[in-house]
Design a protein around this motif. Structure first.
Motif, PDB file in Angstrom:
ATOM      1  N   GLU A  79      86.709   2.658  81.404  1.00 41.80           N
ATOM      2  CA  GLU A  79      88.021   3.291  81.316  1.00 41.80           C
ATOM      3  C   GLU A  79      88.025   4.645  82.018  1.00 41.80           C
ATOM      4  O   GLU A  79      88.990   4.988  82.698  1.00 41.80           O
ATOM      5  CB  GLU A  79      88.449   3.446  79.859  1.00 41.80           C
ATOM      6  CG  GLU A  79      88.842   2.146  79.213  1.00 41.80           C
ATOM      7  CD  GLU A  79      89.241   2.307  77.756  1.00 41.80           C
ATOM      8  OE1 GLU A  79      89.318   3.445  77.261  1.00 41.80           O
ATOM      9  OE2 GLU A  79      89.478   1.278  77.117  1.00 41.80           O
ATOM     10  N   ALA A  80      86.951   5.407  81.872  1.00 40.51           N
ATOM     11  CA  ALA A  80      86.864   6.714  82.529  1.00 40.51           C
ATOM     12  C   ALA A  80      86.838   6.548  84.048  1.00 40.51           C
ATOM     13  O   ALA A  80      87.507   7.291  84.775  1.00 40.51           O
ATOM     14  CB  ALA A  80      85.626   7.468  82.054  1.00 40.51           C
ATOM     15  N   GLU A  81      86.099   5.555  84.532  1.00 41.40           N
ATOM     16  CA  GLU A  81      86.028   5.315  85.973  1.00 41.40           C
ATOM     17  C   GLU A  81      87.386   4.892  86.508  1.00 41.40           C
ATOM     18  O   GLU A  81      87.800   5.325  87.587  1.00 41.40           O
ATOM     19  CB  GLU A  81      84.972   4.257  86.288  1.00 41.40           C
ATOM     20  CG  GLU A  81      83.554   4.737  86.097  1.00 41.40           C
ATOM     21  CD  GLU A  81      82.536   3.606  86.183  1.00 41.40           C
ATOM     22  OE1 GLU A  81      82.909   2.447  86.450  1.00 41.40           O
ATOM     23  OE2 GLU A  81      81.342   3.902  85.982  1.00 41.40           O
ATOM     24  N   GLN A  82      88.092   4.048  85.787  1.00 42.27           N
ATOM     25  CA  GLN A  82      89.414   3.612  86.212  1.00 42.27           C
ATOM     26  C   GLN A  82      90.402   4.765  86.226  1.00 42.27           C
ATOM     27  O   GLN A  82      91.230   4.872  87.121  1.00 42.27           O
ATOM     28  CB  GLN A  82      89.926   2.481  85.319  1.00 42.27           C
ATOM     29  CG  GLN A  82      89.224   1.174  85.537  1.00 42.27           C
ATOM     30  CD  GLN A  82      89.731   0.064  84.636  1.00 42.27           C
ATOM     31  OE1 GLN A  82      90.609   0.264  83.811  1.00 42.27           O
ATOM     32  NE2 GLN A  82      89.165  -1.126  84.781  1.00 42.27           N
ATOM     33  N   ALA A  83      90.289   5.663  85.240  1.00 42.68           N
ATOM     34  CA  ALA A  83      91.167   6.825  85.193  1.00 42.68           C
ATOM     35  C   ALA A  83      90.913   7.742  86.385  1.00 42.68           C
ATOM     36  O   ALA A  83      91.852   8.280  86.986  1.00 42.68           O
ATOM     37  CB  ALA A  83      90.973   7.573  83.885  1.00 42.68           C
ATOM     38  N   GLU A  84      89.641   7.914  86.746  1.00 43.74           N
ATOM     39  CA  GLU A  84      89.294   8.739  87.903  1.00 43.74           C
ATOM     40  C   GLU A  84      89.842   8.136  89.187  1.00 43.74           C
ATOM     41  O   GLU A  84      90.309   8.866  90.067  1.00 43.74           O
ATOM     42  CB  GLU A  84      87.775   8.910  88.008  1.00 43.74           C
ATOM     43  CG  GLU A  84      87.182   9.820  86.975  1.00 43.74           C
ATOM     44  CD  GLU A  84      85.663   9.888  87.085  1.00 43.74           C
ATOM     45  OE1 GLU A  84      85.093   9.393  88.076  1.00 43.74           O
ATOM     46  OE2 GLU A  84      85.043  10.447  86.156  1.00 43.74           O
ATOM     47  N   GLN A  85      89.786   6.829  89.303  1.00 43.82           N
ATOM     48  CA  GLN A  85      90.289   6.158  90.511  1.00 43.82           C
ATOM     49  C   GLN A  85      91.790   6.294  90.623  1.00 43.82           C
ATOM     50  O   GLN A  85      92.317   6.363  91.730  1.00 43.82           O
ATOM     51  CB  GLN A  85      89.880   4.682  90.508  1.00 43.82           C
ATOM     52  CG  GLN A  85      88.403   4.470  90.701  1.00 43.82           C
ATOM     53  CD  GLN A  85      87.995   3.004  90.572  1.00 43.82           C
ATOM     54  OE1 GLN A  85      88.805   2.154  90.258  1.00 43.82           O
ATOM     55  NE2 GLN A  85      86.716   2.729  90.785  1.00 43.82           N
TER      56      GLN A  85
END
Length: 87
Positions: A79-85
């Motif tokens: 979820e954190a990686e998707q938010a960063e993207q």
């Protein structure tokens, strides 16, 4: 309902879920029309998850709690990686 029937119903529910929103909507509507109560769908999905958790723990040599913790950490990272993207 015995455990076998609960897990089998869970497989049916999850098959509908992964088949897409329309299929899942139809599945839920069918279950709702049959008896108006979706508790059995939730119960069967829980039974399937419990069976899978037991199997994963047995296969990895980890406790069920450890497997759940790893899943939670992995989901948080994802979820954190998707938010960063998105940003």
């Amino acid at each position: 309902m015995n455990d076998y029937d609960r897990v089998r119903a869970g497989i049916e529910a999850m098959t509908a879920y992964i088949s897409g929103e329309q299929v899942m909507d139809e599945y839920v509507a069918e279950k709702r029309a049959a008896d108006g109560n979706l508790d059995q769908v939730a119960d069967s999905a829980t039974a399937l998850c419990a069976a899978l958790l037991f199997q994963i723990a047995e296969m990895t040599g980890k406790t069920q709690h450890e497997v759940l913790q790893e899943l939670a950490h992995g989901l948080n990272r994802n979820e954190a990686e998707q938010a960063e993207q998105r940003d």
